[in-house]
Design a protein around this motif. Structure first.
Motif, PDB file in Angstrom:
ATOM      1  N   HIS A  40       0.839  -1.200   0.000  1.00  0.00           N
ATOM      2  CA  HIS A  40       0.000   0.000   0.000  1.00  0.00           C
ATOM      3  C   HIS A  40       0.872   1.247   0.000  1.00  0.00           C
ATOM      4  CE1 HIS A  40      -2.937   3.019   1.109  1.00  0.00           C
ATOM      5  NE2 HIS A  40      -2.122   3.372   2.075  1.00  0.00           N
ATOM      6  N   TRP A  41       1.874   1.277   0.857  1.00  0.00           N
ATOM      7  CA  TRP A  41       2.727   2.465   0.958  1.00  0.00           C
ATOM      8  C   TRP A  41       3.621   2.609  -0.265  1.00  0.00           C
ATOM      9  CZ3 TRP A  41       1.239   6.330   3.485  1.00  0.00           C
ATOM     10  CH2 TRP A  41       0.442   6.166   4.614  1.00  0.00           C
ATOM     11  N   GLU A  42       3.941   1.502  -0.928  1.00  0.00           N
ATOM     12  CA  GLU A  42       4.721   1.599  -2.163  1.00  0.00           C
ATOM     13  C   GLU A  42       3.916   2.347  -3.214  1.00  0.00           C
ATOM     14  OE1 GLU A  42       6.813  -1.152  -5.595  1.00  0.00           O
ATOM     15  OE2 GLU A  42       5.976  -2.125  -3.831  1.00  0.00           O
ATOM     16  N   ILE A  43       2.622   2.025  -3.296  1.00  0.00           N
ATOM     17  CA  ILE A  43       1.747   2.732  -4.239  1.00  0.00           C
ATOM     18  C   ILE A  43       1.666   4.195  -3.854  1.00  0.00           C
ATOM     19  CG2 ILE A  43      -0.641   2.966  -5.029  1.00  0.00           C
ATOM     20  CD1 ILE A  43      -0.818  -0.149  -4.706  1.00  0.00           C
ATOM     21  N   GLU A  44       1.486   4.474  -2.571  1.00  0.00           N
ATOM     22  CA  GLU A  44       1.408   5.862  -2.097  1.00  0.00           C
ATOM     23  C   GLU A  44       2.668   6.625  -2.485  1.00  0.00           C
ATOM     24  OE1 GLU A  44       0.353   9.412  -0.364  1.00  0.00           O
ATOM     25  OE2 GLU A  44      -0.953   7.687  -0.704  1.00  0.00           O
ATOM     26  N   ASN A  45       3.823   6.042  -2.219  1.00  0.00           N
ATOM     27  CA  ASN A  45       5.086   6.727  -2.500  1.00  0.00           C
ATOM     28  C   ASN A  45       5.374   6.814  -3.990  1.00  0.00           C
ATOM     29  OD1 ASN A  45       5.593   7.168   0.197  1.00  0.00           O
ATOM     30  ND2 ASN A  45       6.698   5.247   0.431  1.00  0.00           N
ATOM     31  N   ARG A  46       5.031   5.769  -4.719  1.00  0.00           N
ATOM     32  CA  ARG A  46       5.364   5.722  -6.141  1.00  0.00           C
ATOM     33  C   ARG A  46       4.447   6.599  -6.984  1.00  0.00           C
ATOM     34  NH1 ARG A  46       8.260   2.456  -9.671  1.00  0.00           N
ATOM     35  NH2 ARG A  46       7.208   1.986 -11.616  1.00  0.00           N
ATOM     36  N   ASN A  47       3.181   6.696  -6.623  1.00  0.00           N
ATOM     37  CA  ASN A  47       2.230   7.433  -7.455  1.00  0.00           C
ATOM     38  C   ASN A  47       1.742   8.728  -6.818  1.00  0.00           C
ATOM     39  OD1 ASN A  47       2.277   5.643  -9.614  1.00  0.00           O
ATOM     40  ND2 ASN A  47       0.845   4.290  -8.615  1.00  0.00           N
ATOM     41  N   HIS A  48       1.065   8.602  -5.701  1.00  0.00           N
ATOM     42  CA  HIS A  48       0.425   9.780  -5.116  1.00  0.00           C
ATOM     43  C   HIS A  48       1.444  10.830  -4.683  1.00  0.00           C
ATOM     44  CE1 HIS A  48      -3.330   7.745  -5.446  1.00  0.00           C
ATOM     45  NE2 HIS A  48      -2.894   6.730  -4.718  1.00  0.00           N
ATOM     46  N   HIS A  49       2.542  10.388  -4.119  1.00  0.00           N
ATOM     47  CA  HIS A  49       3.563  11.350  -3.692  1.00  0.00           C
ATOM     48  C   HIS A  49       4.121  12.111  -4.895  1.00  0.00           C
ATOM     49  CE1 HIS A  49       6.753  13.072  -1.278  1.00  0.00           C
ATOM     50  NE2 HIS A  49       7.600  12.726  -2.235  1.00  0.00           N
ATOM     51  N   VAL A  50       4.394  11.403  -5.977  1.00  0.00           N
ATOM     52  CA  VAL A  50       4.906  12.056  -7.189  1.00  0.00           C
ATOM     53  C   VAL A  50       3.867  13.027  -7.729  1.00  0.00           C
ATOM     54  CG1 VAL A  50       5.648  11.691  -9.585  1.00  0.00           C
ATOM     55  CG2 VAL A  50       6.468  10.172  -7.771  1.00  0.00           C
ATOM     56  N   ARG A  51       2.602  12.609  -7.757  1.00  0.00           N
ATOM     57  CA  ARG A  51       1.552  13.496  -8.265  1.00  0.00           C
ATOM     58  C   ARG A  51       1.408  14.738  -7.396  1.00  0.00           C
ATOM     59  NH1 ARG A  51      -3.222   9.334  -9.550  1.00  0.00           N
ATOM     60  NH2 ARG A  51      -4.454  11.212  -9.357  1.00  0.00           N
ATOM     61  N   ASP A  52       1.533  14.553  -6.080  1.00  0.00           N
ATOM     62  CA  ASP A  52       1.389  15.696  -5.179  1.00  0.00           C
ATOM     63  C   ASP A  52       2.601  16.616  -5.211  1.00  0.00           C
ATOM     64  OD1 ASP A  52      -1.059  14.738  -4.413  1.00  0.00           O
ATOM     65  OD2 ASP A  52      -0.363  13.874  -2.529  1.00  0.00           O
ATOM     66  N   VAL A  53       3.802  16.048  -5.155  1.00  0.00           N
ATOM     67  CA  VAL A  53       5.010  16.858  -5.019  1.00  0.00           C
ATOM     68  C   VAL A  53       5.528  17.348  -6.377  1.00  0.00           C
ATOM     69  CG1 VAL A  53       7.409  16.845  -4.225  1.00  0.00           C
ATOM     70  CG2 VAL A  53       5.641  15.763  -2.847  1.00  0.00           C
ATOM     71  N   THR A  54       5.635  16.480  -7.344  1.00  0.00           N
ATOM     72  CA  THR A  54       6.199  16.862  -8.640  1.00  0.00           C
ATOM     73  C   THR A  54       5.199  17.620  -9.496  1.00  0.00           C
ATOM     74  OG1 THR A  54       7.692  14.972  -8.588  1.00  0.00           O
ATOM     75  CG2 THR A  54       7.318  15.994 -10.731  1.00  0.00           C
ATOM     76  N   PHE A  55       3.970  17.119  -9.549  1.00  0.00           N
ATOM     77  CA  PHE A  55       2.957  17.743 -10.400  1.00  0.00           C
ATOM     78  C   PHE A  55       2.057  18.719  -9.643  1.00  0.00           C
ATOM     79  CE2 PHE A  55       3.731  13.733 -12.835  1.00  0.00           C
ATOM     80  CZ  PHE A  55       4.238  14.330 -13.980  1.00  0.00           C
ATOM     81  N   HIS A  56       2.259  18.860  -8.342  1.00  0.00           N
ATOM     82  CA  HIS A  56       1.483  19.795  -7.504  1.00  0.00           C
ATOM     83  C   HIS A  56      -0.023  19.604  -7.680  1.00  0.00           C
ATOM     84  CE1 HIS A  56       5.284  21.731  -6.705  1.00  0.00           C
ATOM     85  NE2 HIS A  56       5.489  21.809  -8.004  1.00  0.00           N
ATOM     86  N   GLU A  57      -0.428  18.349  -7.718  1.00  0.00           N
ATOM     87  CA  GLU A  57      -1.831  18.037  -7.973  1.00  0.00           C
ATOM     88  C   GLU A  57      -2.760  18.654  -6.929  1.00  0.00           C
ATOM     89  OE1 GLU A  57      -3.604  14.231  -9.895  1.00  0.00           O
ATOM     90  OE2 GLU A  57      -3.355  13.828  -7.761  1.00  0.00           O
ATOM     91  N   ASP A  58      -2.344  18.666  -5.681  1.00  0.00           N
ATOM     92  CA  ASP A  58      -3.204  19.218  -4.627  1.00  0.00           C
ATOM     93  C   ASP A  58      -3.429  20.722  -4.778  1.00  0.00           C
ATOM     94  OD1 ASP A  58      -3.496  16.736  -3.533  1.00  0.00           O
ATOM     95  OD2 ASP A  58      -2.073  17.052  -1.902  1.00  0.00           O
ATOM     96  N   LEU A  59      -2.554  21.401  -5.512  1.00  0.00           N
ATOM     97  CA  LEU A  59      -2.692  22.844  -5.714  1.00  0.00           C
ATOM     98  C   LEU A  59      -3.469  23.192  -6.978  1.00  0.00           C
ATOM     99  CD1 LEU A  59       0.936  23.936  -4.742  1.00  0.00           C
ATOM    100  CD2 LEU A  59      -1.120  23.984  -3.319  1.00  0.00           C
ATOM    101  N   SER A  60      -3.856  22.176  -7.730  1.00  0.00           N
ATOM    102  CA  SER A  60      -4.552  22.419  -8.991  1.00  0.00           C
ATOM    103  C   SER A  60      -5.845  23.180  -8.752  1.00  0.00           C
ATOM    104  CB  SER A  60      -4.869  21.089  -9.687  1.00  0.00           C
ATOM    105  OG  SER A  60      -5.661  21.329 -10.842  1.00  0.00           O
TER     106      SER A  60
END
Length: 105
Positions: A35-55
């Motif tokens: 579960h945490w691998e998915i969180e770190n591999r996908n959601h973290h990248v989307r949040d930090v690199t792509f700033h998805e939460d700030l969209s």
């Protein structure tokens, strides 16, 4: 409290549909780590690199479409051997030639 030298027990409870013989501590730990691998591999990248939460895309199909495009970009980068998505995004933004070369053109 570790400052006072006392020991504290912590417990975590969960539900699973695994049978008792398959719900071993090792299997349950593997599921939690997965579960945490998915969180770190996908959601973290989307949040930090792509700033998805700030969209500010918030209406109709926009948020879903943007999430899909971000996921597609990450998948293409991983399929073409990119290890560090944040660095690759910076490189690709700086050079269309690098982007096309990474894609095999």
């Amino acid at each position: 409290n570790s400052k006072e030298g006392t020991i504290r027990d912590d417990y975590a409870f969960g539900l699973t549909s695994l049978t008792p013989d398959r719900a071993t501590p090792e299997n349950l730990l593997g599921l939690a780590r997965g579960h945490w691998e998915i969180e770190n591999r996908n959601h973290h990248v989307r949040d930090v690199t792509f700033h998805e939460d700030l969209s500010q895309v918030r209406t109709q199909n926009g948020p879903h479409m943007m999430a899909t495009l971000r996921e597609l970009a990450m998948s293409i980068m991983r399929l073409t051997g990119v290890k560090n998505i944040a660095k690759a995004c910076r490189d690709f933004a700086a050079s269309a030639h690098k982007t096309l070369r990474q894609l095999g053109y």
